[in-house]
Design a protein around this motif. Structure first.
Motif, PDB file in Angstrom:
ATOM      1  N   ILE A   1      -0.515   6.587  -0.631  1.00  0.00           N
ATOM      2  CA  ILE A   1      -1.630   5.656  -0.777  1.00  0.00           C
ATOM      3  C   ILE A   1      -1.063   4.342  -1.306  1.00  0.00           C
ATOM      4  O   ILE A   1      -0.560   4.280  -2.430  1.00  0.00           O
ATOM      5  N   HIS A   2      -1.140   3.315  -0.482  1.00  0.00           N
ATOM      6  CA  HIS A   2      -0.511   2.034  -0.810  1.00  0.00           C
ATOM      7  C   HIS A   2      -1.375   1.228  -1.776  1.00  0.00           C
ATOM      8  O   HIS A   2      -2.548   1.539  -2.016  1.00  0.00           O
ATOM      9  N   GLY A   3      -0.786   0.162  -2.292  1.00  0.00           N
ATOM     10  CA  GLY A   3      -1.477  -0.714  -3.223  1.00  0.00           C
ATOM     11  C   GLY A   3      -2.294  -1.774  -2.503  1.00  0.00           C
ATOM     12  O   GLY A   3      -2.619  -1.648  -1.318  1.00  0.00           O
ATOM     13  N   PHE A   4      -2.624  -2.844  -3.226  1.00  0.00           N
ATOM     14  CA  PHE A   4      -3.474  -3.913  -2.685  1.00  0.00           C
ATOM     15  C   PHE A   4      -2.618  -4.809  -1.797  1.00  0.00           C
ATOM     16  O   PHE A   4      -2.197  -5.904  -2.187  1.00  0.00           O
ATOM     17  N   ASP A   5      -2.369  -4.320  -0.596  1.00  0.00           N
ATOM     18  CA  ASP A   5      -1.440  -4.957   0.326  1.00  0.00           C
ATOM     19  C   ASP A   5      -2.072  -4.957   1.714  1.00  0.00           C
ATOM     20  O   ASP A   5      -2.360  -3.890   2.261  1.00  0.00           O
ATOM     21  N   PRO A   6      -2.305  -6.124   2.312  1.00  0.00           N
ATOM     22  CA  PRO A   6      -2.928  -6.162   3.635  1.00  0.00           C
ATOM     23  C   PRO A   6      -2.018  -5.712   4.760  1.00  0.00           C
ATOM     24  O   PRO A   6      -2.466  -5.497   5.881  1.00  0.00           O
ATOM     25  N   ARG A   7      -0.717  -5.571   4.469  1.00  0.00           N
ATOM     26  CA  ARG A   7       0.202  -5.074   5.488  1.00  0.00           C
ATOM     27  C   ARG A   7      -0.087  -3.585   5.734  1.00  0.00           C
ATOM     28  O   ARG A   7      -0.317  -2.831   4.802  1.00  0.00           O
ATOM     29  N   GLY A   8      -0.047  -3.178   6.963  1.00  0.00           N
ATOM     30  CA  GLY A   8      -0.472  -1.830   7.308  1.00  0.00           C
ATOM     31  C   GLY A   8       0.643  -0.821   7.415  1.00  0.00           C
ATOM     32  O   GLY A   8       1.733  -0.983   6.848  1.00  0.00           O
ATOM     33  N   ALA A   9       0.389   0.240   8.188  1.00  0.00           N
ATOM     34  CA  ALA A   9       1.302   1.369   8.295  1.00  0.00           C
ATOM     35  C   ALA A   9       2.653   0.964   8.870  1.00  0.00           C
ATOM     36  O   ALA A   9       3.689   1.513   8.484  1.00  0.00           O
ATOM     37  N   SER A  10       2.658   0.013   9.796  1.00  0.00           N
ATOM     38  CA  SER A  10       3.915  -0.406  10.416  1.00  0.00           C
ATOM     39  C   SER A  10       4.908  -0.912   9.375  1.00  0.00           C
ATOM     40  O   SER A  10       6.100  -0.605   9.425  1.00  0.00           O
ATOM     41  N   HIS A  11       4.404  -1.696   8.420  1.00  0.00           N
ATOM     42  CA  HIS A  11       5.277  -2.227   7.367  1.00  0.00           C
ATOM     43  C   HIS A  11       5.881  -1.103   6.534  1.00  0.00           C
ATOM     44  O   HIS A  11       7.094  -1.093   6.273  1.00  0.00           O
ATOM     45  N   TYR A  12       5.065  -0.148   6.128  1.00  0.00           N
ATOM     46  CA  TYR A  12       5.556   0.902   5.239  1.00  0.00           C
ATOM     47  C   TYR A  12       6.430   1.918   5.973  1.00  0.00           C
ATOM     48  O   TYR A  12       7.334   2.513   5.379  1.00  0.00           O
ATOM     49  N   HIS A  13       6.191   2.103   7.257  1.00  0.00           N
ATOM     50  CA  HIS A  13       7.082   2.948   8.048  1.00  0.00           C
ATOM     51  C   HIS A  13       8.456   2.303   8.157  1.00  0.00           C
ATOM     52  O   HIS A  13       9.496   2.952   7.969  1.00  0.00           O
TER      53      HIS A  13
ATOM     54  N   ASP B   1      -5.922  -0.687   4.188  1.00  0.00           N
ATOM     55  CA  ASP B   1      -5.548  -2.091   4.313  1.00  0.00           C
ATOM     56  C   ASP B   1      -6.633  -2.921   4.991  1.00  0.00           C
ATOM     57  O   ASP B   1      -6.728  -4.134   4.758  1.00  0.00           O
ATOM     58  N   ASP B   2      -7.472  -2.283   5.834  1.00  0.00           N
ATOM     59  CA  ASP B   2      -8.565  -3.024   6.452  1.00  0.00           C
ATOM     60  C   ASP B   2      -9.585  -3.469   5.410  1.00  0.00           C
ATOM     61  O   ASP B   2     -10.137  -4.573   5.486  1.00  0.00           O
ATOM     62  N   ILE B   3      -9.822  -2.622   4.408  1.00  0.00           N
ATOM     63  CA  ILE B   3     -10.736  -2.976   3.320  1.00  0.00           C
ATOM     64  C   ILE B   3     -10.129  -4.098   2.476  1.00  0.00           C
ATOM     65  O   ILE B   3     -10.837  -5.012   2.025  1.00  0.00           O
ATOM     66  N   ILE B   4      -8.830  -4.041   2.292  1.00  0.00           N
ATOM     67  CA  ILE B   4      -8.145  -5.087   1.531  1.00  0.00           C
ATOM     68  C   ILE B   4      -8.273  -6.432   2.248  1.00  0.00           C
ATOM     69  O   ILE B   4      -8.560  -7.452   1.623  1.00  0.00           O
ATOM     70  N   ARG B   5      -8.075  -6.430   3.561  1.00  0.00           N
ATOM     71  CA  ARG B   5      -8.169  -7.686   4.310  1.00  0.00           C
ATOM     72  C   ARG B   5      -9.581  -8.277   4.226  1.00  0.00           C
ATOM     73  O   ARG B   5      -9.748  -9.493   4.242  1.00  0.00           O
ATOM     74  N   GLN B   6     -10.581  -7.417   4.143  1.00  0.00           N
ATOM     75  CA  GLN B   6     -11.953  -7.899   3.986  1.00  0.00           C
ATOM     76  C   GLN B   6     -12.162  -8.572   2.632  1.00  0.00           C
ATOM     77  O   GLN B   6     -13.061  -9.398   2.478  1.00  0.00           O
ATOM     78  N   ASN B   7     -11.342  -8.201   1.647  1.00  0.00           N
ATOM     79  CA  ASN B   7     -11.464  -8.746   0.293  1.00  0.00           C
ATOM     80  C   ASN B   7     -10.272  -9.623  -0.074  1.00  0.00           C
ATOM     81  O   ASN B   7      -9.991  -9.803  -1.257  1.00  0.00           O
TER      82      ASN B   7
END
Length: 386
Positions: free
Chosen positions: A11-23, A73-79
């Motif tokens: 579970i990532h932090g407050f980061d708008p970057r998605g799964a591709s970045h963490y992979h 991350d989609d929720i983060i981008r909304q905020n």
């Protein structure tokens, strides 16, 4: 007995970057870490399991791990405030929630670094506005407009200050983005909004995360289930884990500490200290009362974006059982990096907050990649630590 099959949830932090970045981060950093710990990890391609769940496989000589990215991350981008009006709105929201209410003193008692971090965005923005207004007015009034025709000179005297101020603020915005000033402000504002029930979509996502964890625990083929949460993700993990605990029958629940919760760089007080976060505190207390859950909380005193070595349960006035709750641990980063390299890292405070997920220069008890892909269960790793 080595772990042959492991389920990891991240579970990532407050980061708008998605799964591709963490992979990509896991693949590159695990390859670097293999030179230190000798653990060769085959990282598969990423595949989308559902709208907000991505998976990739980790293969070593003895262990297969299903690494599951639980995305919000989609929720983060909304905020994620981008423009100055939204950033200033977040600032006003934070000034009211933290400063005018006096709650800043609670955070200061918990961690003086967090208090400094909390004031950093406000000071940056207020100084930018003040200096920008002064510079624009001074330059506009001192410029030799008299050389121009009277009508044009008058127009320029009116238009120059706001134009210069706008250019100044554009520059401050770019610099602030590079320094991650607004990242902190967004986190503080989001935490208050969540505590006040203004992010209802996150509750639905937390329920989905809990279902994923429940299914993994019910799968007897999994020798170990590891839930890793980083930064603001540690806040998301609390209600998700509490829901999973409550839904599983007692006789099936985490026998021999088969399920491990690892929180990295936690900032849980950002929501647990909020008066309106009653449901969150109930979930937090539930986790602090259950001895069957192995909860390891890693925070570094050099990480200015976390609450280092602070018990997230008792710090907000909750009770924990004597043999339950988080084990407060430090990754001791200063022992894992060469001296000159560590000096450079210390100066990059944003990087320091992500160091938990990165390769090291030296071997040591803290090894993110051994935790998630190695042959030893976390209970055995703890026994082997000095």
């Amino acid at each position: 007995m080595p772990v042959t099959q492991r389920q990891v949830f991240y579970i990532h932090g407050f980061d708008p970057r998605g799964a591709s970045h963490y992979h990509s981060l896991y693949r590159s950093q695990s390859a670097r870490q293999a030179k230190i710990n000798g653990l060769e990890i085959g990282v598969s391609r990423r595949r989308r399991h559902s709208a907000h769940v991505h998976r990739w496989q980790l293969n070593t000589a003895h262990t297969q791990t299903d690494y599951c990215y639980l995305g919000w991350d989609d929720i983060i981008r909304q905020n994620w405030s981008k423009s100055w009006p939204h950033i200033l709105s977040d600032l006003v929201y934070c000034l009211w929630a933290y400063i005018f209410t006096g709650r800043i003193f609670s955070f200061a008692r918990a961690s003086h670094k967090q208090m400094i971090a909390g004031l950093y965005p406000a000071l940056y923005i207020l100084c930018s506005i003040t200096l920008g207004a002064w510079a624009a007015f001074s330059l506009a009034t001192s410029w030799p407009w008299g050389a121009l025709p009277p009508a044009l000179a008058l127009m320029m005297q009116w238009l120059a200050p706001p134009a210069l101020f706008a250019l100044w603020m554009m520059g401050c915005k770019r610099l602030g983005d590079k320094l991650a000033v607004f990242w902190l402000l967004r986190i503080y504002a989001f935490s208050v909004k969540w505590a006040n029930g203004k992010v209802p979509e996150l509750d639905n996502r937390i329920n989905q995360f809990a279902e994923q964890i429940i299914d993994a625990v019910r799968n007897d083929a999994n020798n170990e289930i590891v839930i890793v949460a980083h930064s603001v993700g540690t806040m998301v993990a609390m209600p998700a884990m509490a829901k999973a605990l409550a839904a599983l029958p007692q006789d099936q629940l985490f026998a021999n500490q088969r399920v491990v919760l690892i929180t990295l760089g936690e900032c849980i007080p950002l929501i647990s200290f909020q008066p309106a976060a009653r449901d969150f505190r109930a979930a937090l207390e539930q986790l602090g009362q259950d001895p069957r859950l192995l909860w390891l909380d890693y925070t570094a005193p050099t990480d200015g974006a976390c609450f280092p070595l602070l018990d997230p349960v008792t710090s907000c006035g909750l009770r924990r059982a004597p043999n339950a709750g988080p084990r407060l641990l430090s990754p001791r980063f200063f022992t894992l990096y060469e001296a000159n390299h560590y000096k450079q890292l210390r100066r990059a405070w944003y990087t320091m907050h992500f160091l938990y997920l990165m390769a090291t220069d030296k071997p040591g008890p803290y090894d993110f990649f051994a935790f998630t892909a190695g042959p030893l269960a976390m209970t055995h790793r703890l026994k082997e630590q000095p």
